[in-house]
Design an enzyme around this catalytic site. Structure first.
Site, PDB file in Angstrom:
ATOM      1  N   SER A 191       0.832  -1.197   0.000  1.00  0.00           N
ATOM      2  CA  SER A 191       0.000   0.000   0.000  1.00  0.00           C
ATOM      3  C   SER A 191       0.876   1.261   0.000  1.00  0.00           C
ATOM      4  O   SER A 191       1.688   1.444  -0.896  1.00  0.00           O
ATOM      5  CB  SER A 191      -0.948  -0.041   1.201  1.00  0.00           C
ATOM      6  OG  SER A 191      -1.962   0.912   1.078  1.00  0.00           O
ATOM      7  N   ASP A 215      -6.124  -3.317  -2.298  1.00  0.00           N
ATOM      8  CA  ASP A 215      -5.007  -3.023  -1.408  1.00  0.00           C
ATOM      9  C   ASP A 215      -4.323  -4.279  -0.856  1.00  0.00           C
ATOM     10  O   ASP A 215      -4.976  -5.196  -0.366  1.00  0.00           O
ATOM     11  CB  ASP A 215      -5.529  -2.186  -0.235  1.00  0.00           C
ATOM     12  CG  ASP A 215      -4.430  -1.477   0.514  1.00  0.00           C
ATOM     13  OD1 ASP A 215      -3.552  -2.161   1.052  1.00  0.00           O
ATOM     14  OD2 ASP A 215      -4.455  -0.234   0.550  1.00  0.00           O
TER      15      ASP A 215
END
Length: 388
Positions: free
Chosen positions: A68, A210
């Site tokens: 991320s 993510d």
């Protein structure tokens, strides 16, 4: 010609030499905290190695990876950016990256994907790929393939099975900005990203979200495996004097859930807290794995039962790095406790925990920087052992 391209002299035939890994957690805008730690680390290593003002973390670390927001930072490092340049990037573009959708579109995601896409293309280049000639060091970005419901950690290692350039679906052909965008597509916050591995094969188009929604929001132990397990085809040597793993978090705090004993507490309330609970548990698990297999030289206590797992003598003093304990790597973990007690211990009683715990706390960037600077004070050259 070597599959390593311009990186051939650094990596080809060097399996038995010393190697250094840098692992970066996910955490949204809290990546600011990570960057303050990295800025201090870069400054110290530049001085210790005589690298001067031109020194970059990519010159020191052989394998940089993240999840991320950690993937954004890792990609920047692998492209040759300094920590201070990345810190400036986050401060200037953070508000743009977290640009809210109009109200009627928020059923899909709170924030628009186009501003983040534009900024990533600007900083990494619209056509930059994972090929060695486009990078200064090895890179890993952790994503989650929602189509196959599985973690996809994607590295730039040209020797890896799915990085063979003869394959039509070769990982190295993916645009760097798009891979990073996929790793940062946190559900609720950003829409998912669709990547086309093979333009000629529609079955090779996948939906990504993510990487923090995998067990690898903290990818430190994963990176150790990818560096040493034969299946990944890097085959680096392990040992306290052969492999260094530096792991940096974006801050964390265990939270008490109010009303958990309430029999009327609904399914939605319980489910809503699951992602954060699972991410926190996975972060601790990865950290514990590293301390169990590696030799920990720095890190906060994991819990009240096993403590920090740093080797100590009968007087509770840290044992020097010689003698060698035969562990698989040298390991240090830098992370902030963002609870009230944790911030007080850092000497920051004026910072409100809830303001720095959120993934999108754009307005509290100055507070995040203060926390990061405090964590950066923990770094010592002795943590690097024989690797400096």
């Amino acid at each position: 010609m070597s599959v390593w391209g311009k990186l051939g002299s650094r990596y080809e035939g060097k399996e038995n030499e010393k190697h250094k890994i840098l692992s970066l957690d996910g955490g949204g805008i809290r990546g600011i905290l990570t960057l303050e730690v990295l800025a201090r680390m870069e400054e110290m290593l530049a001085e210790a190695t005589g690298g001067g003002s031109g020194f970059r973390l990519c010159d020191y670390f052989d394998f940089v990876g993240g999840t991320s927001t950690g993937a954004i930072i890792a990609a920047g490092i692998a492209r040759g950016m300094s920590a201070k340049e990345l810190l400036d990037f986050y401060q200037k573009t953070g508000p743009a990256m977290f640009d809210k959708q109009v109200l009627w579109k928020r059923w899909n995601a709170l924030y628009k994907s186009k501003p983040l896409k534009k900024e990533l293309q600007n900083v990494f280049g619209a056509k930059t790929t994972l090929k060695p000639d486009d990078l200064k060091c090895l890179l890993l970005a952790v994503t989650r393939n929602r189509t196959t419901d599985s973690p996809w950690p994607i590295s730039s290692n040209p020797q890896a099975k799915y990085n063979d350039t003869a394959r039509p679906d070769c990982n190295l052909k993916i645009r760097l900005w798009q891979l990073v965008r996929a790793s940062t597509a946190a559900p609720v916050f950003f829409p998912p990203e669709v990547l086309h591995w093979d333009p000629e094969d529609i079955s090779k188009a996948f939906v990504f979200v993510d990487g923090g929604l995998t067990p690898y929001n903290n990818p430190a132990f994963l990176m150790y495996r990818m560096a040493t397990e034969p299946g990944y085809r890097l085959n680096w040597d392990s040992g306290e004097d052969k492999l260094l793993v530096m792991s940096i978090g974006t801050g964390a705090a265990a939270s008490l859930v109010e009303g958990v004993e309430d029999p009327d507490r609904g399914l939605i309330d319980n489910v809503a807290g699951l992602p954060n609970a699972l991410m926190y548990a996975a972060m601790i698990d990865q950290d514990t794995n590293c301390r169990s297999i590696g030799r920990c030289v720095h890190g906060a206590a994991l819990d009240r039962e096993i403590g920090d797992m740093i080797p100590r003598d009968e007087n509770r003093k840290k044992i020097p790095l010689s003698p060698d304990f035969g562990r698989r790597f040298l390991y240090a973990r830098y992370n902030a406790d963002l609870s009230r007690d944790g911030l007080n211990a850092l000497g920051l009683p004026g910072i409100e925990p809830k303001n720095v715990q959120k993934l999108d706390s754009i307005e509290y960037i100055p507070d995040l920087r203060k926390v990061g600077r405090k964590v950066a004070e923990e770094i010592k050259l002795e943590h690097f052992g024989s690797f400096v």
